[in-house]
Write a protein that holds these residues in place. Structure first.
Motif, mmCIF file in Angstrom:
data_model
loop_
_atom_site.group_PDB
_atom_site.id
_atom_site.type_symbol
_atom_site.label_atom_id
_atom_site.label_comp_id
_atom_site.label_asym_id
_atom_site.label_seq_id
_atom_site.Cartn_x
_atom_site.Cartn_y
_atom_site.Cartn_z
ATOM 1 N N GLY A 164 0.798 42.210 -5.357
ATOM 2 C CA GLY A 164 -0.661 42.424 -5.673
ATOM 3 C C GLY A 164 -1.465 41.449 -5.656
ATOM 4 N N ILE A 165 -0.973 40.215 -4.573
ATOM 5 C CA ILE A 165 -2.048 39.007 -4.299
ATOM 6 C C ILE A 165 -3.094 39.581 -3.415
ATOM 7 N N ILE A 166 -4.346 39.343 -3.709
ATOM 8 C CA ILE A 166 -5.346 39.772 -2.717
ATOM 9 C C ILE A 166 -6.121 38.346 -2.427
ATOM 10 N N VAL A 167 -6.076 38.435 -0.861
ATOM 11 C CA VAL A 167 -6.701 37.481 -0.170
ATOM 12 C C VAL A 167 -8.068 37.737 0.405
ATOM 13 N N ALA A 168 -9.137 37.521 -0.185
ATOM 14 C CA ALA A 168 -10.471 38.093 0.412
ATOM 15 C C ALA A 168 -10.523 37.572 1.944
ATOM 16 N N ASP A 169 -11.088 38.446 2.641
ATOM 17 C CA ASP A 169 -11.168 38.267 4.248
ATOM 18 C C ASP A 169 -11.971 36.830 4.229
ATOM 19 N N ALA A 170 -13.034 36.734 3.518
ATOM 20 C CA ALA A 170 -13.794 35.439 3.630
ATOM 21 C C ALA A 170 -12.803 34.214 3.594
ATOM 22 N N ALA A 171 -11.735 34.553 2.865
ATOM 23 C CA ALA A 171 -10.850 33.112 2.919
ATOM 24 C C ALA A 171 -9.943 33.082 3.645
ATOM 25 N N ILE A 172 -9.937 34.118 4.845
ATOM 26 C CA ILE A 172 -9.058 33.892 5.862
ATOM 27 C C ILE A 172 -9.625 33.578 7.055
ATOM 28 N N ALA A 173 -9.282 32.407 7.696
ATOM 29 C CA ALA A 173 -9.864 32.054 8.970
ATOM 30 C C ALA A 173 -9.065 32.843 10.254
ATOM 31 N N ALA A 174 -9.771 33.164 11.053
ATOM 32 C CA ALA A 174 -9.084 33.733 12.505
ATOM 33 C C ALA A 174 -9.329 32.704 13.490
ATOM 34 N N LEU A 175 -8.263 32.365 14.037
ATOM 35 C CA LEU A 175 -8.158 30.966 14.888
ATOM 36 C C LEU A 175 -7.398 31.301 16.211
#
Length: 204
Positions: A164-175
């Motif tokens: 149930g851990i939610i990681v917002a898209d804004a907190a994920i960098a695409a590299l």
DNA sequence: CATAGGATCGCCT
DNA sequence: GGCGATCCTATGT
């Protein structure tokens, strides 16, 4: 809950790599259960991806695992000393995989420290694919294990849970991916996903 | 059979 | 940031 076949069997390996951020990777070996939050992954997009071991449809004894149905472990030896743990995705015959690049220890960190040969938890303890697999006791001899069912308390196994851990898209960098300079134009693809949320050693 | 090189890491400067 | 460790894997003869 344990991630089911329907999670792994989807066609978009890049999406799956992103969604694995914040999931909990669990291993049980010799009755010792250890777990960790995934915070960096890389997608390897099958036969059309020059960075993939399966580029061009290459099939060898090692890469054969990647062609399996989604939900298997693909673990291989890198630089003669590091086991790198990948999740096989998509359906039988399509060699997609997601490399787990960084994890933050959760349960039984004492046992993970023993495996890492470290006296205490420090920042970066599970940052790097070789280190991540080592913390969880995953070895290239485990390649091909199923991730789809929890083993019994005395059985060995590897699986991934959604807690149930939610990681917002804004907190994920695409590299861009690491160490794939040989892959030409594919080296620049933003197939690596990372969040800073779990880099620090602290309670979640 | 021989060989080059790798989806890396840790220690050194 | 540079380098050595260390050995399996893939490829070629």
């Amino acid at each position: 809950m344990i991630l089911p076949y329907s999670f792994y069997s989807r066609i978009d390996v890049v999406l799956i790599a992103r969604e694995l951020i914040g999931k909990v990777l669990v291993s049980r070996f010799n009755g010792i259960t250890t777990s960790a939050v995934i915070y960096e992954t890389e997608a390897y997009n099958g036969v059309i991806d020059k960075a993939s071991h399966a580029f061009g449809g290459r099939r060898t004894a090692r890469t054969e695992i990647m062609y399996r149905d989604g939900g298997a472990a693909y673990v291989y030896l890198c630089y003669g000393m590091h086991s790198l743990f990948n999740v096989v995705t998509n359906i039988d015959g399509i060699p997609h995989a997601v490399l787990i690049r960084a994890i933050k220890p959760l349960e039984n960190s004492v046992d993970m420290l023993k495996r890492a040969g470290k006296p205490r938890l420090v920042k970066g303890i599970g940052d790097g694919p070789g280190k991540a697999a080592k913390l969880l006791g995953i070895h290239f001899s485990h390649s091909g294990m199923s991730l789809l069912k929890k083993p019994g308390p005395r059985q060995d196994g590897i699986w991934i849970e959604d807690r149930g851990i939610i990681v917002a898209d804004a907190a994920i960098a695409a590299l861009p991916r690491i160490g794939v300079e040989y892959a030409g134009e594919d080296a620049a693809l933003p197939y690596r996903f990372r969040t800073e949320l779990y880099e620090e050693i602290s309670d979640i």
